[in-house]
Scaffold this active site. Structure first.
Site, PDB file in Angstrom:
ATOM      1  N   ASP A 210       1.201  -0.885  -0.338  1.00 16.14           N
ATOM      2  CA  ASP A 210      -0.067   0.375   0.092  1.00 16.14           C
ATOM      3  C   ASP A 210       0.769   0.774  -0.130  1.00 16.14           C
ATOM      4  OD1 ASP A 210      -2.511   1.252   0.426  1.00 16.14           O
ATOM      5  OD2 ASP A 210      -1.909   1.665   2.244  1.00 16.14           O
ATOM      6  N   SER A 234      -6.915   5.359  -0.216  1.00 20.36           N
ATOM      7  CA  SER A 234      -6.840   4.160  -0.579  1.00 20.36           C
ATOM      8  C   SER A 234      -8.526   3.889  -0.227  1.00 20.36           C
ATOM      9  CB  SER A 234      -5.764   2.678  -0.223  1.00 20.36           C
ATOM     10  OG  SER A 234      -4.689   3.399  -0.197  1.00 20.36           O
ATOM     11  N   GLN A 284      -5.591  -1.472  -6.705  1.00 19.81           N
ATOM     12  CA  GLN A 284      -5.996  -0.319  -5.821  1.00 19.81           C
ATOM     13  C   GLN A 284      -6.810   0.636  -6.414  1.00 19.81           C
ATOM     14  OE1 GLN A 284      -4.235   2.087  -3.295  1.00 19.81           O
ATOM     15  NE2 GLN A 284      -4.181   0.387  -1.645  1.00 19.81           N
TER      16      GLN A 284
END
Length: 293
Positions: A210, A234, A284
């Site tokens: 991430d 995110s 993502q």
């Protein structure tokens, strides 16, 4: 360049403490955040902890092969995070778990993860991208930050358990200093030694996945984070583990963005070992909004 952040094995040991959840029941756990960190819980941390919680309820002979999660609310790093795990199914080959992260009785993140017993089958993979310099030939984070002392900020305070080396310009340089690039490539490794536990290495990879992925959306436009650029968060995260690996050995994170619209950007990434083994894929979507200078 010197700063006050925790680095190397000391930072890795603190990461191991963060991933070492305390059991509060047979299917429930409690996690903490580092004592020094950003104003909201880092998404990779909560994903990694949720995977730890799920994995501890599964036969250790079954290895995680995928996870899919949604970031619902910003987490408060000053408060513990409670993890509740639901056993969706234990079959002959697969185990599926649902792991929910809660603070103040509200969900901040939830994730489904699937674990598989080892099997043999077809085997092929895409090659390592060509003409990528080796990690030792790429500037370190300290080298990058020395050019932008005003950008040191939180980077000079938070622990840095991951050695991150950008092949191109990162998204935190000054506005106008980043050329547009359809790919963002970063060498990474946990900056110390991890125990020989495959679940722990998977959780560490989830933690790292991430860190720079959403920045590939900005890279397409030569945009940067912060004043005069973009702020983001995110929204969801999906990760597939393809082959065995060690997160404390170098891997290339090859990221790009196929689409951005409606204040959202989609980013996808592939992870390769130095010798070219394709170990993981990541996708993502993130919220991205422009901010003033």
């Amino acid at each position: 360049m010197t700063d006050g952040s925790l680095v190397g094995q000391a930072a890795v040991d603190q990461l191991l403490e963060v991933l070492d959840l305390a059991p509060t029941g047979s299917m429930s756990f409690r996690g903490m955040s580092p004592p020094v960190g950003p104003q909201r819980v880092y998404g990779g941390q909560v994903a990694g902890q949720a995977l730890v919680a799920a994995g501890r309820t599964v036969d250790p002979e079954r290895v995680v092969h995928s996870l899919h999660g949604y970031f619902v609310r910003a987490g408060d790093p000053s408060e513990p995070i409670e993890y509740e795990v639901e056993n969706i199914r234990d079959g002959r080959s697969f185990s599926v778990r649902r792991s929910v992260a809660l603070q103040h009785g509200k969900t901040i993140f939830f994730m489904s993860a699937s674990f598989q017993r080892q099997e043999e089958g077809l085997d092929h993979h895409a090659p390592l991208p060509p003409d990528v310099p080796e990690p030792q030939a790429v500037p370190t984070m300290a080298d990058r930050l020395s050019r932008y002392p005003e950008r040191l900020g939180i980077w000079g305070q938070i622990p840095r358990p991951i050695d991150v080396r950008y092949v191109g310009e990162p998204g935190w340089v000054r506005p106008g200093d980043r050329p547009a690039d359809p790919h963002q490539r970063v060498w990474m490794r946990i900056d110390g030694k991890l125990p020989d536990d495959p679940l722990l290495h998977a959780c560490a990879l989830a933690y790292a996945s991430d860190l720079t992925l959403l920045d590939s959306v900005l890279s397409v436009h030569g945009e940067v984070w912060g004043p005069g650029g973009v702020v983001g968060a995110s929204l969801d995260h999906a990760l597939w583990f393809h082959r065995p690996f060690r997160a404390d050995e170098w891997f290339l994170y090859d990221c790009w963005s196929p689409s951005a619209s409606g204040a959202r950007g989609l980013a996808t990434g592939r992870m390769f070992t130095v010798d070219g083994r394709y170990i993981a894929s990541v996708v993502q979507e993130g919220l991205l909004r422009r901010v003033g200078a």
